[in-house]
Motif scaffolding. Structure first.
Motif, short mmCIF file in Angstrom:
data_model
loop_
_atom_site.label_atom_id
_atom_site.label_comp_id
_atom_site.label_asym_id
_atom_site.label_seq_id
_atom_site.Cartn_x
_atom_site.Cartn_y
_atom_site.Cartn_z
N ARG A 166 38.65 10.30 -6.17
CA ARG A 166 38.62 10.21 -4.71
C ARG A 166 37.17 10.08 -4.29
N ILE A 167 36.81 8.92 -3.83
CA ILE A 167 35.43 8.66 -3.43
C ILE A 167 35.44 8.23 -1.96
N GLY A 168 35.10 9.17 -1.10
CA GLY A 168 35.08 8.89 0.33
C GLY A 168 33.66 8.81 0.85
N VAL A 169 33.39 7.83 1.69
CA VAL A 169 32.06 7.65 2.28
C VAL A 169 32.20 7.63 3.79
N LEU A 170 31.52 8.55 4.46
CA LEU A 170 31.50 8.55 5.93
C LEU A 170 30.33 7.66 6.36
N LEU A 198 39.73 13.42 6.02
CA LEU A 198 38.87 14.46 6.56
C LEU A 198 39.60 15.80 6.59
N ASN A 199 38.80 16.87 6.56
CA ASN A 199 39.35 18.20 6.71
C ASN A 199 38.29 19.06 7.39
N GLY A 200 38.71 19.90 8.32
CA GLY A 200 37.75 20.76 8.99
C GLY A 200 37.95 20.79 10.49
N GLN A 201 36.90 21.19 11.20
CA GLN A 201 36.98 21.39 12.64
C GLN A 201 35.90 20.62 13.39
N GLU A 272 34.68 18.40 5.88
CA GLU A 272 34.41 17.77 4.60
C GLU A 272 35.25 16.51 4.48
N LEU A 273 34.81 15.63 3.61
CA LEU A 273 35.56 14.43 3.26
C LEU A 273 35.80 14.51 1.76
N ASN A 274 37.00 15.00 1.41
CA ASN A 274 37.37 15.21 0.01
C ASN A 274 36.31 15.93 -0.80
N LYS A 279 28.33 18.05 7.99
CA LYS A 279 27.73 18.92 9.00
C LYS A 279 26.93 18.04 9.92
N LYS A 280 27.55 17.63 11.02
CA LYS A 280 26.91 16.66 11.90
C LYS A 280 27.01 17.09 13.35
N ASN A 281 26.11 16.54 14.16
CA ASN A 281 26.20 16.70 15.61
C ASN A 281 25.92 15.36 16.25
#
Length: 318
Positions: A166-170, A198-201, A272-274, A279-281
């Motif tokens: 699983r190779i995910g790139v944002l 994606l997973n998280g808040q 997170e992505l897999n 951690k972004k704003n």
């Protein structure tokens, strides 16, 4: 798919087909007083002991319901909607054997559906996908002049063979404030041989009160009924878990339905992505003339939580 779905309330003159948590990992589906669990399966097809599985269907209504079962191959189109496709030699649909195929569940009763994966040919390495549909059988009513109304839910089934990568790139994240609804747009590439998601808040802060990305943390118990978002956070919820299939690039949308006053904000992401931390704003501005959605459930049911509970309507029948 995290997999499958809730049956939703019936509306006159239509056939409902939701593939609900298609890779989303949601709680047992409930709708029109039907419960289905689990919502999805991830099966290592190299282990014979894991090929036989069961699905539990509950009738929470005071009337009996008749249901039938079918299996369908699927992909996600460029609009991130589930799209039925014809089976091929390597289709998981071809290898799924289930029982029973049709049954009646009495009021307050339950039915177990059992299925087994029996490959007809040697499976290719990678991810194989199918959806098992649980569909209400339309009642025969000669006096009715309208269209029969049925409900349909799907349970997503993922089968894996060989070395799974699983190779995910944002690639990018932005907030689009120019359309009818504010949307956070996640540009994601899936470069391996299995789906990524994606997973998280997320949380939306007034820019003047944002403490910085390193100072924010996921909100505890956000998935619990009655969860509240404390000020100064304007809104919070879960990241969209729409799957991005292997060898594809998609824009995954997170509708922001919370009514935000005009001004400057920051979309804070803890997710997170897999397995790769995100951690972004993302700063954005709500213009004075922005078309804002009217959402009365601003605290207990953020937009992303609704998105986790269902995917787009596949609108397909076998």
């Amino acid at each position: 798919m995290n997999y499958f779905i809730p049956l939703f309330k019936k509306s006159t003159g239509i056939v409902l087909g939701l593939i609900g948590s298609l890779a989303l990992g949601i709680v047992p589906a409930k709708a029109i007083n039907i419960g289905v669990t689990p919502p999805r399966f991830h099966i290592d097809m190299s282990k014979n002991t894991t090929r036989s599985q069961s699905i539990r269907v509950l009738n929470l209504d005071s009337k009996p319901v008749e249901l039938k079962i079918s299996v369908q191959s699927w992909v996600m189109n460029e609009q991130n909607q589930l799209q039925a496709v014809s089976p091929q030699e390597q289709s998981l649909e071809q290898w799924i054997v289930f029982t029973p195929s049709k049954f009646i569940v009495p009021p307050g009763g339950a039915q177990t559906i059992r299925f087994t994966i029996r490959p007809r040919v040697k499976p290719q390495a990678g991810e194989h996908r199918a959806v098992l549909y649980i569909e209400e059988v339309a009642k025969q009513n000669p006096a009715s002049k309208g269209v029969d109304i049925v409900a349909k839910v799907g349970v997503a089934i993922y089968g894996y063979v060989g070395d799974i990568k699983r190779i995910g790139v944002l690639n990018a994240v932005k907030v689009d404030t120019k359309k009818d609804t504010l949307n956070a747009v996640f540009d994601i590439s899936s470069q391996g041989n299995a789906s990524v998601r994606l997973n998280g808040q997320y949380a939306i802060w007034p820019a003047a009160k944002y403490p910085g990305a390193e100072a924010t943390k996921p909100i505890a118990n956000l998935d619990k009924p009655g969860a509240k978002v404390n000020e100064p956070v304007a809104d919070a919820g879960f990241l969209p878990a729409t799957p991005v299939l292997p060898a594809s690039r998609r824009q995954v949308l997170l509708p922001i339905t919370k009514k935000l006053s005009p001004g400057n904000y920051v979309l804070d992401i803890n997710g997170e992505l897999n397995g790769v931390a995100i951690k972004k704003n993302i700063p954005f501005t709500v213009p004075i003339n922005a078309p804002l959605a009217n959402n009365t459930n601003t605290q207990t049911q953020p937009a992303s939580q609704k998105l986790r509970n269902s995917l787009k309507n596949p609108q397909h029948r076998r």
